[in-house]
Design a protein around this motif. Sequence first.
Motif, PDB file in Angstrom:
ATOM      1  N   PRO A 147       0.989  -1.215  -0.063  1.00  8.81           N
ATOM      2  CA  PRO A 147      -0.041   0.017   0.041  1.00  8.81           C
ATOM      3  C   PRO A 147       0.896   1.265  -0.110  1.00  8.81           C
ATOM      4  O   PRO A 147       2.134   1.233   0.679  1.00  8.81           O
ATOM      5  CB  PRO A 147      -0.912  -0.201   1.247  1.00  8.81           C
ATOM      6  N   LYS A 148       0.279   2.212  -0.626  1.00  8.12           N
ATOM      7  CA  LYS A 148       1.217   3.445  -0.838  1.00  8.12           C
ATOM      8  C   LYS A 148       0.795   4.443   0.284  1.00  8.12           C
ATOM      9  O   LYS A 148      -0.464   4.992   0.382  1.00  8.12           O
ATOM     10  CB  LYS A 148       0.973   4.001  -2.304  1.00  8.12           C
ATOM     11  N   LEU A 149       1.787   4.890   1.109  1.00 12.61           N
ATOM     12  CA  LEU A 149       1.833   6.024   2.014  1.00 12.61           C
ATOM     13  C   LEU A 149       1.466   7.363   1.247  1.00 12.61           C
ATOM     14  O   LEU A 149       1.791   7.369   0.181  1.00 12.61           O
ATOM     15  CB  LEU A 149       2.839   5.938   2.929  1.00 12.61           C
ATOM     16  N   ALA A 150       1.378   8.445   2.037  1.00 10.55           N
ATOM     17  CA  ALA A 150       1.124   9.819   1.847  1.00 10.55           C
ATOM     18  C   ALA A 150       2.512  10.184   1.064  1.00 10.55           C
ATOM     19  O   ALA A 150       2.289  10.835  -0.177  1.00 10.55           O
ATOM     20  CB  ALA A 150       0.876  10.725   2.838  1.00 10.55           C
ATOM     21  N   HIS A 151       3.703   9.842   1.227  1.00  9.72           N
ATOM     22  CA  HIS A 151       4.845  10.159   0.602  1.00  9.72           C
ATOM     23  C   HIS A 151       4.816  10.004  -0.858  1.00  9.72           C
ATOM     24  O   HIS A 151       5.743  10.464  -1.788  1.00  9.72           O
ATOM     25  CB  HIS A 151       6.416   9.882   1.323  1.00  9.72           C
ATOM     26  N   SER A 152       4.128   9.066  -1.429  1.00  7.40           N
ATOM     27  CA  SER A 152       4.246   8.282  -2.570  1.00  7.40           C
ATOM     28  C   SER A 152       3.523   9.440  -3.601  1.00  7.40           C
ATOM     29  O   SER A 152       3.894   9.399  -4.871  1.00  7.40           O
ATOM     30  CB  SER A 152       3.436   7.149  -2.854  1.00  7.40           C
ATOM     31  N   GLY A 153       2.627  10.332  -3.042  1.00  4.50           N
ATOM     32  CA  GLY A 153       2.052  11.459  -3.909  1.00  4.50           C
ATOM     33  C   GLY A 153       0.734  11.034  -4.444  1.00  4.50           C
ATOM     34  O   GLY A 153      -0.096  11.760  -5.033  1.00  4.50           O
ATOM     35  N   ASN A 154       0.293   9.770  -4.345  1.00  3.71           N
ATOM     36  CA  ASN A 154      -0.973   9.372  -4.442  1.00  3.71           C
ATOM     37  C   ASN A 154      -1.961   9.693  -3.515  1.00  3.71           C
ATOM     38  O   ASN A 154      -1.767   9.517  -2.313  1.00  3.71           O
ATOM     39  CB  ASN A 154      -1.110   7.794  -4.552  1.00  3.71           C
ATOM     40  N   PRO A 155      -3.129  10.300  -3.929  1.00  2.00           N
ATOM     41  CA  PRO A 155      -4.337  10.498  -2.951  1.00  2.00           C
ATOM     42  C   PRO A 155      -4.754   9.253  -2.421  1.00  2.00           C
ATOM     43  O   PRO A 155      -4.692   8.138  -2.788  1.00  2.00           O
ATOM     44  CB  PRO A 155      -5.398  11.012  -3.878  1.00  2.00           C
ATOM     45  N   ALA A 156      -5.187   9.589  -1.135  1.00  4.66           N
ATOM     46  CA  ALA A 156      -5.311   8.344  -0.118  1.00  4.66           C
ATOM     47  C   ALA A 156      -6.781   7.615  -0.730  1.00  4.66           C
ATOM     48  O   ALA A 156      -6.856   6.325  -0.656  1.00  4.66           O
ATOM     49  CB  ALA A 156      -5.760   8.972   1.332  1.00  4.66           C
ATOM     50  N   ASP A 157      -7.367   8.261  -1.488  1.00  4.71           N
ATOM     51  CA  ASP A 157      -8.791   7.616  -1.878  1.00  4.71           C
ATOM     52  C   ASP A 157      -8.561   6.830  -2.895  1.00  4.71           C
ATOM     53  O   ASP A 157      -9.603   5.940  -3.288  1.00  4.71           O
ATOM     54  CB  ASP A 157      -9.891   8.942  -2.073  1.00  4.71           C
ATOM     55  N   LEU A 158      -7.529   6.967  -3.732  1.00  7.16           N
ATOM     56  CA  LEU A 158      -7.045   6.011  -4.650  1.00  7.16           C
ATOM     57  C   LEU A 158      -6.169   4.953  -4.313  1.00  7.16           C
ATOM     58  O   LEU A 158      -6.207   3.809  -4.651  1.00  7.16           O
ATOM     59  CB  LEU A 158      -6.296   6.582  -5.705  1.00  7.16           C
ATOM     60  N   ALA A 159      -5.127   5.363  -3.244  1.00  5.93           N
ATOM     61  CA  ALA A 159      -4.206   4.261  -2.973  1.00  5.93           C
ATOM     62  C   ALA A 159      -4.380   3.478  -1.713  1.00  5.93           C
ATOM     63  O   ALA A 159      -4.080   2.270  -1.644  1.00  5.93           O
ATOM     64  CB  ALA A 159      -2.852   4.934  -2.507  1.00  5.93           C
ATOM     65  N   LEU A 160      -5.325   3.808  -0.825  1.00  8.40           N
ATOM     66  CA  LEU A 160      -5.696   3.204   0.189  1.00  8.40           C
ATOM     67  C   LEU A 160      -7.296   2.828   0.390  1.00  8.40           C
ATOM     68  O   LEU A 160      -8.017   3.831   0.973  1.00  8.40           O
ATOM     69  CB  LEU A 160      -5.181   3.815   1.475  1.00  8.40           C
ATOM     70  N   ILE A 161      -7.824   1.879  -0.291  1.00  5.21           N
ATOM     71  CA  ILE A 161      -8.984   1.694  -0.471  1.00  5.21           C
ATOM     72  C   ILE A 161      -9.510   0.739   0.734  1.00  5.21           C
ATOM     73  O   ILE A 161      -9.010  -0.447   0.835  1.00  5.21           O
ATOM     74  CB  ILE A 161      -9.262   1.026  -1.710  1.00  5.21           C
ATOM     75  N   PRO A 162     -10.249   0.967   1.794  1.00  6.09           N
ATOM     76  CA  PRO A 162     -10.644   0.237   2.887  1.00  6.09           C
ATOM     77  C   PRO A 162     -11.109  -1.042   2.452  1.00  6.09           C
ATOM     78  O   PRO A 162     -10.911  -2.144   3.207  1.00  6.09           O
ATOM     79  CB  PRO A 162     -11.892   1.163   3.593  1.00  6.09           C
ATOM     80  N   GLU A 163     -11.977  -1.301   1.717  1.00  2.97           N
ATOM     81  CA  GLU A 163     -12.414  -2.615   1.334  1.00  2.97           C
ATOM     82  C   GLU A 163     -11.308  -3.634   0.795  1.00  2.97           C
ATOM     83  O   GLU A 163     -11.490  -4.758   1.202  1.00  2.97           O
ATOM     84  CB  GLU A 163     -13.631  -2.542   0.404  1.00  2.97           C
ATOM     85  N   ARG A 164     -10.282  -3.080   0.165  1.00  2.00           N
ATOM     86  CA  ARG A 164      -9.304  -3.826  -0.416  1.00  2.00           C
ATOM     87  C   ARG A 164      -8.233  -4.072   0.969  1.00  2.00           C
ATOM     88  O   ARG A 164      -7.975  -5.295   1.093  1.00  2.00           O
ATOM     89  CB  ARG A 164      -8.585  -3.252  -1.440  1.00  2.00           C
ATOM     90  N   LEU A 165      -8.125  -3.033   1.854  1.00  2.00           N
ATOM     91  CA  LEU A 165      -6.998  -3.388   2.918  1.00  2.00           C
ATOM     92  C   LEU A 165      -7.707  -4.235   3.717  1.00  2.00           C
ATOM     93  O   LEU A 165      -6.988  -5.361   4.271  1.00  2.00           O
ATOM     94  CB  LEU A 165      -6.713  -2.042   3.199  1.00  2.00           C
ATOM     95  N   THR A 166      -9.055  -4.150   3.990  1.00  2.00           N
ATOM     96  CA  THR A 166      -9.589  -5.305   4.753  1.00  2.00           C
ATOM     97  C   THR A 166      -9.497  -6.402   4.265  1.00  2.00           C
ATOM     98  O   THR A 166      -9.212  -7.614   5.094  1.00  2.00           O
ATOM     99  CB  THR A 166     -11.196  -4.645   5.112  1.00  2.00           C
TER     100      THR A 166
END
Length: 248
Positions: A147-166
């Motif tokens: 998963p890509k953290l904030a320093h990657s430059g990707n918006p969290a709503d694109l990079a950190l999808i709750p359904e997928r991380l769960t």
Amino acid sequence: MTLFLATTVPDEPEIFASLQGEGPSIGRPSTFVRLSRCNLACQWCDTAYTWRFEGDNRPHRDEAAFERKANQITLDEAEVAERIATLAPDRLVITGGEPLLQGAALARMVAELNALRPGMHVEIETNGTVAPHPALDPLVHQFNVSPKLAHSGNPADLALIPERLTAWAAESRAVFKFVVAQQPDLDEVRALQERYAIPGERLFLMPEGRSSAILRERSAWLADFCAQSGWRFTDRLHIHLWGDTRGT
């Protein structure tokens, strides 16, 4: 049907035998297949040639734009399987880009490979935003989820999808590999671990860097943190051995 692959040189797909450089399989002889295309755009990405083609203005620190024809090739799934089967390792690492964008084609390729080389161990490296295709999922032994953290430059709503991380946290075949550049990144990792109940034994921290010098500098404090936290540390072995080059 075809797969979109990255290239080492124009018209030559990035399919090669090497050592796995990261994560729980580090040091193991492996065959790599690097696919093209990605749905994210990490500003420090070391394989931007898989997605940042001319006309793609998503941010990247090098601001390089790659000519698509020279850096992307399409091959029949059966031909990809045949090329893999000729290489010695019995472990396959499918990387990218984001491989799960081509899940259906990958399923057909892996099925072809299993007929040619039964018993291959299959790993897929993914950014964690895409669900495995139903036909591909049972063919995979290990998912390396980064998963890509904030320093990657990707918006969290694109990079950190709750359904997928769960779903990944509940998947015993999934290990998590977080790229860390600065110490404040660790707070973000801890928050994600707590929110999604990621088991510590399946959580790896890896320094961000495309040179041995930067990796060693960041490893000095990151390894100490892992020793104290119970999380696992992984280096980038291939960078130390061969540098930031394709086909390694």
